[in-house]
Write a protein that holds these residues in place. Structure first.
Motif, PDB file in Angstrom:
ATOM      1  N   TYR A 218     -47.027 -39.542  26.199  1.00 34.87           N
ATOM      2  CA  TYR A 218     -48.305 -40.251  26.203  1.00 34.87           C
ATOM      3  C   TYR A 218     -49.397 -39.418  25.511  1.00 34.87           C
ATOM      4  O   TYR A 218     -49.435 -38.194  25.653  1.00 34.87           O
ATOM      5  CB  TYR A 218     -48.742 -40.550  27.639  1.00 34.87           C
ATOM      6  CG  TYR A 218     -50.200 -40.922  27.739  1.00 34.87           C
ATOM      7  CD1 TYR A 218     -50.632 -42.182  27.361  1.00 34.87           C
ATOM      8  CD2 TYR A 218     -51.149 -39.983  28.161  1.00 34.87           C
ATOM      9  CE1 TYR A 218     -51.977 -42.512  27.402  1.00 34.87           C
ATOM     10  CE2 TYR A 218     -52.492 -40.307  28.210  1.00 34.87           C
ATOM     11  CZ  TYR A 218     -52.905 -41.573  27.828  1.00 34.87           C
ATOM     12  OH  TYR A 218     -54.226 -41.894  27.866  1.00 34.87           O
ATOM     13  N   ARG A 222     -50.612 -41.076  18.327  1.00 33.15           N
ATOM     14  CA  ARG A 222     -49.175 -41.341  18.375  1.00 33.15           C
ATOM     15  C   ARG A 222     -48.373 -40.315  17.582  1.00 33.15           C
ATOM     16  O   ARG A 222     -47.314 -39.860  18.024  1.00 33.15           O
ATOM     17  CB  ARG A 222     -48.902 -42.753  17.847  1.00 33.15           C
ATOM     18  CG  ARG A 222     -47.434 -43.169  17.908  1.00 33.15           C
ATOM     19  CD  ARG A 222     -47.225 -44.547  17.295  1.00 33.15           C
ATOM     20  NE  ARG A 222     -45.826 -44.924  17.337  1.00 33.15           N
ATOM     21  CZ  ARG A 222     -45.249 -45.557  18.342  1.00 33.15           C
ATOM     22  NH1 ARG A 222     -45.963 -45.878  19.400  1.00 33.15           N
ATOM     23  NH2 ARG A 222     -43.972 -45.862  18.299  1.00 33.15           N
ATOM     24  N   ALA A 265     -40.118 -40.214  17.089  1.00 32.48           N
ATOM     25  CA  ALA A 265     -41.006 -41.362  17.319  1.00 32.48           C
ATOM     26  C   ALA A 265     -40.210 -42.620  17.588  1.00 32.48           C
ATOM     27  O   ALA A 265     -40.637 -43.485  18.375  1.00 32.48           O
ATOM     28  CB  ALA A 265     -41.924 -41.556  16.114  1.00 32.48           C
ATOM     29  N   THR A 269     -40.874 -43.098  23.650  1.00 27.69           N
ATOM     30  CA  THR A 269     -42.095 -43.878  23.701  1.00 27.69           C
ATOM     31  C   THR A 269     -43.267 -42.915  23.532  1.00 27.69           C
ATOM     32  O   THR A 269     -43.492 -42.053  24.375  1.00 27.69           O
ATOM     33  CB  THR A 269     -42.202 -44.629  25.036  1.00 27.69           C
ATOM     34  OG1 THR A 269     -41.101 -45.534  25.139  1.00 27.69           O
ATOM     35  CG2 THR A 269     -43.507 -45.395  25.139  1.00 27.69           C
ATOM     36  N   CYS A 270     -44.001 -43.070  22.425  1.00 28.19           N
ATOM     37  CA  CYS A 270     -45.082 -42.144  22.087  1.00 28.19           C
ATOM     38  C   CYS A 270     -46.400 -42.910  21.979  1.00 28.19           C
ATOM     39  O   CYS A 270     -46.429 -44.056  21.531  1.00 28.19           O
ATOM     40  CB  CYS A 270     -44.792 -41.433  20.766  1.00 28.19           C
ATOM     41  SG  CYS A 270     -43.276 -40.443  20.761  1.00 28.19           S
ATOM     42  N   GLY A 271     -47.498 -42.248  22.355  1.00 26.41           N
ATOM     43  CA  GLY A 271     -48.802 -42.854  22.207  1.00 26.41           C
ATOM     44  C   GLY A 271     -49.311 -43.497  23.476  1.00 26.41           C
ATOM     45  O   GLY A 271     -48.828 -43.217  24.577  1.00 26.41           O
ATOM     46  N   ASP A 273     -49.967 -47.079  23.875  1.00 25.08           N
ATOM     47  CA  ASP A 273     -49.828 -48.535  23.918  1.00 25.08           C
ATOM     48  C   ASP A 273     -49.246 -48.929  25.282  1.00 25.08           C
ATOM     49  O   ASP A 273     -48.089 -48.625  25.591  1.00 25.08           O
ATOM     50  CB  ASP A 273     -48.906 -49.003  22.792  1.00 25.08           C
ATOM     51  CG  ASP A 273     -48.808 -50.512  22.691  1.00 25.08           C
ATOM     52  OD1 ASP A 273     -48.457 -51.159  23.709  1.00 25.08           O
ATOM     53  OD2 ASP A 273     -49.079 -51.061  21.605  1.00 25.08           O
TER      54      ASP A 273
END
Length: 328
Positions: A218, A222, A265, A269-271, A273
């Protein structure tokens, strides 16, 4: 309703940090804890590896959440009779809120005493015999055992919980899944694989719990989150049996160039969203999992817990969104 827990990474954090993360997890609304059991981290960038049984003792006092190892190898580095004592004491300390997760292990952690690293079919044999020994000891009776791989002579656990410690068996392929179905009180794995769950259920797992673990990265950027995931956990993308047979963090680091930021990536699950994080968790429940444990990669734990408390967990747990106040 599925249960959502937090996965404590002993490879990345020291004991005090892990205890604080457990507190934040409980405050954020997570319902249980997984904790890894390693002697070494996977690479120097991770940089930690405290003794899991000491940390579990601290967790028993710090939080009221159930705790499970994910997973302990009770076959090479530690004799199953010793693991049984550690697990029984953990169950007593937590008031029966402890489950023992077991697996066949990796050379990374188990080679340290200098013995040969057995092939997978021998490791499965050893695990089955180890589970039998531990179950016998959990009764509180005196146990003697002369088996193919282990000897126990007149051993008895005097500190035992009211009920025997449940033993969940991990598996990533058909042979280990079949063993889990036959001897485990539950099944654990790291991918939302509906086929594995079906094999487990049909092979004897029935209505026993199926648990899954997933790592996310997280963060508001991203690309930075993907770079962090690759640097710390890129080894998870290495193919075949590499993860089971390489003996030191240095050997995993030598394979770093094989994993790109783009591959990380795509895998993790990156970022930030929200929908993507929700889909990551519900992929497990859609595949038939009863429990899902998520782990945040990297040091920004407090922001992660705020994000999950206010935006992610309310969606998967079916509750109204939480207020935006901090977790601690």
């Amino acid at each position: 309703m599925p249960e959502y827990g937090y996965f404590l990474a002993t490879e990345e954090f020291g004991p005090a940090e892990l205890v604080e993360q457990a507190r934040m997890a409980e405050q954020a609304g997570f319902e249980a804890l997984w904790i890894s059991d390693h002697y070494h981290p996977w690479n120097a960038a991770q940089g930690q590896s405290p003794f899991v049984w000491s940390v579990i003792g601290a967790l028993a006092e710090a939080v009221s959440l159930p705790v499970q190892t994910a997973v302990t190898c009770p076959t090479v580095r530690m004799h199953p009779a010793v693991v049984a004592q550690a697990a029984a004491t953990s169950a007593v300390l937590t008031g029966g809120r402890f489950r023992l997760g077991v697996g066949t292990g990796e050379a990374l952690n188990e080679h340290i005493l200098g013995g040969a690293w057995p092939p997978v079919h021998i490791r499965l044999e050893m695990l089955e015999e180890a589970v039998q020994i531990m179950r016998n000891l959990f009764t509180g009776a005196e146990v003697s055992h002369q088996g193919t791989h282990y000897t126990v002579e007149k051993a008895r656990l005097y500190t035992v919980p009211d009920e025997p410690v449940p033993i969940d068996v991990s598996g990533f392929g058909p042979k280990a899944t079949a063993l889990a179905a036959r001897i485990g009180d539950g099944f654990a794995t790291m991918t939302p694989d509906e086929t594995l769950v079906s094999h487990y259920r049909k092979g004897g797992g029935g209505g026993k719990p199926v648990s899954g673990g997933v790592r996310v990265s997280y963060g508001p950027d991203r690309d930075a989150a993907a770079r962090r995931a690759r640097a710390l956990w890129g080894h998870q993308l290495l193919p075949g049996e590499v993860g089971q047979i390489l003996p030191t963090p240095r050997h995993f680091e030598q394979l770093d160039p094989l994993v790109t930021d783009g591959a990380a990536a795509a895998h993790f699950t990156c970022g930030d969203d929200v929908d993507e994080h929700v889909r990551t968790l519900t992929a497990f429940t859609d595949a038939g999992f009863d429990r899902v444990y998520v782990s945040q990669i990297g040091p920004d734990q407090r922001s992660f817990f705020d994000f999950y408390r206010t935006k992610v967990l309310p969606q998967v747990q079916g509750a109204p969104p939480a207020s935006p106040q901090g977790t601690g």
